[in-house]
Scaffold this motif. Sequence first.
Motif, short mmCIF file in Angstrom:
data_model
loop_
_atom_site.label_atom_id
_atom_site.label_comp_id
_atom_site.label_asym_id
_atom_site.label_seq_id
_atom_site.Cartn_x
_atom_site.Cartn_y
_atom_site.Cartn_z
N ALA A 1 -65.15 -3.52 -29.64
CA ALA A 1 -64.92 -2.53 -30.70
C ALA A 1 -63.65 -2.85 -31.47
O ALA A 1 -63.62 -2.77 -32.71
CB ALA A 1 -64.84 -1.12 -30.09
N ARG B 1 -63.53 -3.85 -35.47
CA ARG B 1 -62.66 -3.13 -36.40
C ARG B 1 -61.69 -4.10 -37.09
O ARG B 1 -61.52 -4.06 -38.31
CB ARG B 1 -61.89 -2.05 -35.63
N VAL C 1 -61.78 3.29 -33.22
CA VAL C 1 -63.18 3.36 -33.64
C VAL C 1 -63.40 4.59 -34.52
O VAL C 1 -62.64 5.56 -34.47
CB VAL C 1 -64.13 3.41 -32.42
#
Length: 342
Positions: free
Chosen positions: A180, A184, A209
């Motif tokens: 994650a 990003r 997130v």
Amino acid sequence: MKALVKTEAGPGLSLTEVPDPVPGPDEVLLRVLRTGICGTDLHIDSWDEWSQRSIKPPLVLGHEFVGEVVAIGAAVSRVAVGDLVSGEGHLVCGRCRNCRAGRRHLCVNTRGLGVHRDGAFAEFVTLPEQNAWVHQHKVDLDVAAIFDPFGNAVHTALAFPVFGEDVLITGAGPIGLMAAAVARHAGARHVVITDVSEYRLELARKLGVDLALNVRGVSIAEVQKQLNMVEGFDIGMEMSGQPVALRDMITNMTHGGRIAMLGLPAAEFPVDWGNVVLKMLTIRGIYGREMFETWYSMSVLLQGGLDLTPVITHKFPAAEYEQAFATARGGQCGKVILDWEA
């Protein structure tokens, strides 16, 4: 030296004295500084069915580590005493079709450090020179210890281009969390991660997130409405190994969506292949790291400001391994580190 050993068939490990390892001509000897506890180590500790099939005691565990080179074999030419090294734990043959073609991560004869040969849960470990990743830039030792699972995350997260895409990650374990963070950092438009552990979902929120979703209470379809999505997710990363997670992911993918699947299911399960076909989805299996392109990407990501420290939640002296393993098994944690200098 002291080492954490599976001394015999059955549950449990022993911190005991074993002979110091001696490097071969093409190997380096490392003084271990930090190690990370992996799910594989938990399986070996509990002596489950996979371990009973795969492990031959006595065995020193451990494949996530960082150490300092203290000696080198006569044929070693690119690694020097004093280098700080993380280790690629997949030991390949160098002779099969894929190895000879430069696709070492696809070697059919791969052996695992800490699985098929003594590993890094010890004061010292030997490693083939070709498996040593020398850190050329300053790196936090705890982060350097988890380059192996970080590599799994990077391999998965960058399997398909994520820039500007809507990304769904199922499973907020340490590797899912790192994936994650990579998505990003790499410019994904939306990053949504799912799990049933509020502890780990909170870690995901600290990593930035867009939504960390407990699927016990909210459906992925509802999240799409919250984010004003109309066609589904572009990229999926399945990290949990849970059948329901992959099914939900397939249902919520856009037409032409792409799924990277790292989570390893415990058993076979049915999939709605009609949905896969009609949506023209791509599903790619991911195992380990690309040697060594993924390692370059990892170092560059860290140099570019990617912060993995929120993923590391607990650290114990190696002598307190029982508490460390209990913490890792309990699930109220991110990555758990053993300190071999403490």
